[in-house]
Scaffold this active site. Structure first.
Site, short mmCIF file in Angstrom:
data_model
loop_
_atom_site.label_atom_id
_atom_site.label_comp_id
_atom_site.label_asym_id
_atom_site.label_seq_id
_atom_site.Cartn_x
_atom_site.Cartn_y
_atom_site.Cartn_z
N ARG A 53 20.75 61.47 16.48
CA ARG A 53 21.93 61.28 15.61
C ARG A 53 21.70 61.84 14.21
O ARG A 53 20.59 61.81 13.68
CB ARG A 53 22.31 59.80 15.60
N GLY A 64 22.35 52.90 14.67
CA GLY A 64 22.67 53.80 13.56
C GLY A 64 22.88 53.02 12.27
O GLY A 64 22.49 53.47 11.18
N ARG A 68 30.91 60.47 22.78
CA ARG A 68 31.92 59.58 23.38
C ARG A 68 33.12 60.34 23.93
O ARG A 68 33.77 59.87 24.87
CB ARG A 68 32.35 58.49 22.40
N ASP A 92 35.57 52.62 16.49
CA ASP A 92 34.84 51.92 17.55
C ASP A 92 35.75 51.43 18.69
O ASP A 92 35.26 51.02 19.74
CB ASP A 92 34.06 50.73 16.97
N ARG A 100 29.60 50.82 24.22
CA ARG A 100 31.08 50.78 24.19
C ARG A 100 31.67 51.52 25.41
O ARG A 100 32.77 51.19 25.85
CB ARG A 100 31.61 51.34 22.88
N GLN A 129 28.78 53.39 7.11
CA GLN A 129 27.32 53.22 7.06
C GLN A 129 26.75 53.96 5.87
O GLN A 129 25.88 53.45 5.15
CB GLN A 129 26.69 53.77 8.35
N LYS A 161 29.26 42.63 14.26
CA LYS A 161 28.02 43.41 14.14
C LYS A 161 27.88 44.01 12.73
O LYS A 161 26.82 43.95 12.12
CB LYS A 161 28.05 44.50 15.22
C1 S3P Z 1 29.77 50.96 11.14
C2 S3P Z 1 30.44 52.11 10.84
C3 S3P Z 1 30.87 53.07 11.86
C4 S3P Z 1 30.90 52.42 13.23
C5 S3P Z 1 29.66 51.65 13.54
C6 S3P Z 1 29.47 50.55 12.51
C7 S3P Z 1 29.38 50.07 10.03
O1 S3P Z 1 29.95 54.15 11.90
O2 S3P Z 1 31.12 53.40 14.22
O3 S3P Z 1 29.74 51.07 14.82
O4 S3P Z 1 29.01 48.90 10.27
O5 S3P Z 1 29.44 50.53 8.89
P1 S3P Z 1 30.05 55.39 10.88
O6 S3P Z 1 29.67 54.90 9.52
O7 S3P Z 1 29.08 56.40 11.41
O8 S3P Z 1 31.47 55.85 10.95
#
Ligand code: S3P
Length: 432
Positions: free
Chosen positions: A127, A99, A349, A318, A391, A172, A25
Site C-alpha cells: 500500500r 493502513g 476493491r 468503506d 470488506r 488517515q 474502528k
Molecule cells: C480511515 C480512512 C479511510 C478508510 C479507512 C479508515 C480512517 O482510509 O478507508 O478504512 O480511519 O481514517 P483513507 O484515509 O486511505 O481514505
C-alpha cells in the site's frame, strides 16, 4: 491470517432484529493512540474488537504504553498514558493489515527521539505510503521505505510545523499530520481537497487539544498536552452498513441498531439508502465526546439505484463494496465514479468486486476509477474469494442473501480484521 476458512451463506427472506455494533474502528485507533500519549489514565469501553485495532494496541505496547484489557464482554481497554515521550521499540512495530495503524502512528513516532520501523503483512506492504512520507519529511522526519511502501523506518526528529495542501483525500493522512503537528514547533496548517471523516479532529479535542477548523482547513499548535478520557466508543457505522444493506434487500425487513455512530462525515450512507428506498428513523441522538450517537430503525422498501461520485465517493469509501455488491438487485443499478482510491485498499476493491459479481452471473462494466452495475439482474450462488479483504468477504455475504442458490466465500476469516463476530451476528439477523 494464514488459516484459511470458508463460510456458506444461504439465501434469506429478510433481516429482522436488534443489534449493537462493536466500537467504530476509526475512533478506536485514534482513542488508543491519543490515550497512549496523553497524561493520566483512559478507559475506553466498547473498543473495536477487530484485529486492526489490536495491531494498534500491540504497537503502543512496543512503544512502552501500558494498557490492559479489562472486561471482555464490553471490550474495555484501560490505558496508562505515557505522555508525549514514548520508549524506543526493540523490534519492528507490527501494523498487521492496518493502513490506519501505520499511517497514523507514523505521525506520532516521527516526533519521538528515536527511530522506529513500521511493518505489516503482505497486503499492507503493497500500500502507498508517500502520502505520509512526503509531508512528514517536510516536517523534518527522516524516512526510508521500499519505493514508497512499507516497511518504513522513521528517524524521529524535532519537527517543524508546515502548511500542507493534501493531494489525496485521506482521513488517515490528515490525522497523521495532526498528530505530528502536536510535536511540531509552531502551527501546522492542513487543507484537504474534500471533506473526509473528522474523527482525528474530534478525538484530539476530546483529549483536550485545541484546534481551529474552518471549511476544509485545520490548524493545530505544537506542544499541547493531552489528558486521558473515559469514553464509550460508538458502534461502527461501516460494519452496520452490511446489515443495513441486508435489510434494504427485502421489503419485509425491520432492524434496530443501538449505540450507532452518526457522525455527519460518516453518515452519507444513510442518505443514499433513504434515496434508494430504505425507511430510516433515528432516535436517542446524543453527543458523546463530540461524536454523535443514536439508535437507528430501518425498514426495507423499494430498492432504487444510485450514482456515487465526487465528494460522495470519499464519504462512502468503506461502504462502496457492500453497495456495489447489492447493486445488481436494485431497480436502476449503481454507478461508482472517482473511486481510484479503492484500487489501493486492503485489496484492489474495484477488481475484487467485479470478479465476485461476475462469478455470481452479473453483467457490469469495470472502469479504472469505478464500476457501472446495471440493476434488475438476478444472481446465482457461486464460489467466491475474499481476496484477503475483510470488506469484500462481508459485502458478498450480503449479496449472497438474495442469490438463487447458496454461496461459498473462501478466506472468510479476514472479516476479523474489522468485525470478528460478523458472520455469527448475520446469521442471527436473517430469516429464511
Ligand atoms: C480511515 C480512512 C479511510 C478508510 C479507512 C479508515 C480512517 O482510509 O478507508 O478504512 O480511519 O481514517 P483513507 O484515509 O486511505 O481514505
Amino acid at each position: 491470517m494464514k488459516n484459511e476458512s470458508q463460510v456458506i451463506v444461504r439465501p434469506a427472506r429478510n433481516a429482522r432484529g436488534s443489534v449493537s455494533l462493536p466500537g467504530d474502528k476509526s475512533i478506536s485507533h485514534r482513542y488508543a493512540m491519543l490515550a497512549g500519549i496523553a497524561e493520566g489514565p483512559s478507559r475506553l469501553e466498547n473498543f473495536s474488537t477487530g484485529a486492526d485495532c489490536a495491531s494498534t494496541l500491540g504497537c503502543l505496547r512496543s512503544l512502552g504504553v501500558k494498557w490492559e484489557h479489562k472486561d471482555s464482554a464490553d471490550n474495555v481497554i484501560e490505558v496508562q498514558g505515557s505522555g508525549i515521550s514514548l520508549t524506543a521499540p526493540t523490534e519492528p512495530l507490527d501494523c498487521g493489515n492496518s493502513g490506519s495503524t501505520i499511517r497514523m502512528l507514523s505521525g506520532i513516532v516521527a516526533g519521538q527521539k528515536f527511530s522506529s520501523e513500521l511493518a505489516g503483512d503482505e497486503s499492507l506492504s503493497r500500500r502507498p505510503m508517500e502520502r505520509v512520507i512526503t509531508p512528514l519529511a517536510t516536517m523534518g522526519a527522516r524516512i526510508t521505505s521500499q519505493n514508497g511502501r512499507p516497511p518504513l523506518i522513521i528517524a524521529g526528529a524535532e519537527l517543524k510545523a508546515i502548511d500542507y495542501k493534501m493531494p489525496v483525500a485521506s482521513a488517515q493522512v490528515k490525522t497523521c499530520l495532526l498528530f505530528a503537528g502536536l510535536f511540531a514547533d509552531g502551527e501546522t496548517r492542513i487543507e484537504e481537497p474534500l471533506r473526509t471523516r473528522d474523527h482525528g479532529e474530534v478525538a484530539l479535542q476530546a483529549f483536550g487539544a485545541h484546534l481551529d477548523r474552518a471549511g476544509n482547513e485545520i490548524r493545530i499548535r505544537g506542544g499541547q498536552r493531552l489528558r486521558g478520557i473515559e469514553a464509550r466508543v460508538p458502534g461502527d457505522l461501516s460494519s452496520a452498513a452490511f446489515f443495513l444493506c441486508a435489510a434494504a434487500l427485502f421489503p419485509g425487513s425491520q432492524l434496530t441498531v443501538t449505540n450507532l455512530l452518526m457522525n455527519p462525515t460518516r453518515a452519507r450512507l444513510l442518505d443514499i439508502l433513504v434515496q434508494m428506498g430504505l425507511r430510516i428513523s433515528v432516535t436517542q441522538l446524543e453527543e458523546v465526546h463530540g461524536e454523535l450517537v443514536g439508535t437507528l430503525r430501518v425498514e426495507g422498501g423499494r430498492l432504487r439505484g444510485a450514482t456515487i461520485a465526487g465528494a460522495d465517493t470519499a464519504a462512502l469509501i468503506d461502504e462502496i463494496p457492500v453497495l456495489a455488491a447489492i447493486a445488481a438487485y436494485t431497480e436502476q443499478g449503481i454507478e461508482v465514479r472517482d473511486a481510484k482510491e479503492l484500487r489501493v485498499k486492503e485489496s484492489d476493491r474495484i477488481a475484487s468486486i467485479a470478479r465476485n459479481l461476475r462469478a455470481m452471473g452479473a453483467q457490469l462494466q469495470e472502469r479504472e476509477d469505478g464500476l457501472k452495475i446495471p440493476g434488475g439482474q438476478s444472481l446465482h450462488g457461486a464460489e467466491l474469494e475474499s481476496l484477503g479483504d475483510h470488506r469484500i468477504a462481508m459485502a458478498f455475504s450480503i449479496a449472497a442473501l438474495r442469490a438463487q442458490s447458496e454461496t461459498l466465500i473462501r478466506g472468510s476469516e479476514c472479516a476479523a480484521i474489522s468485525y470478528p463476530a460478523f458472520f455469527a451476528t448475520l446469521e442471527q439477523l436473517v430469516e429464511r
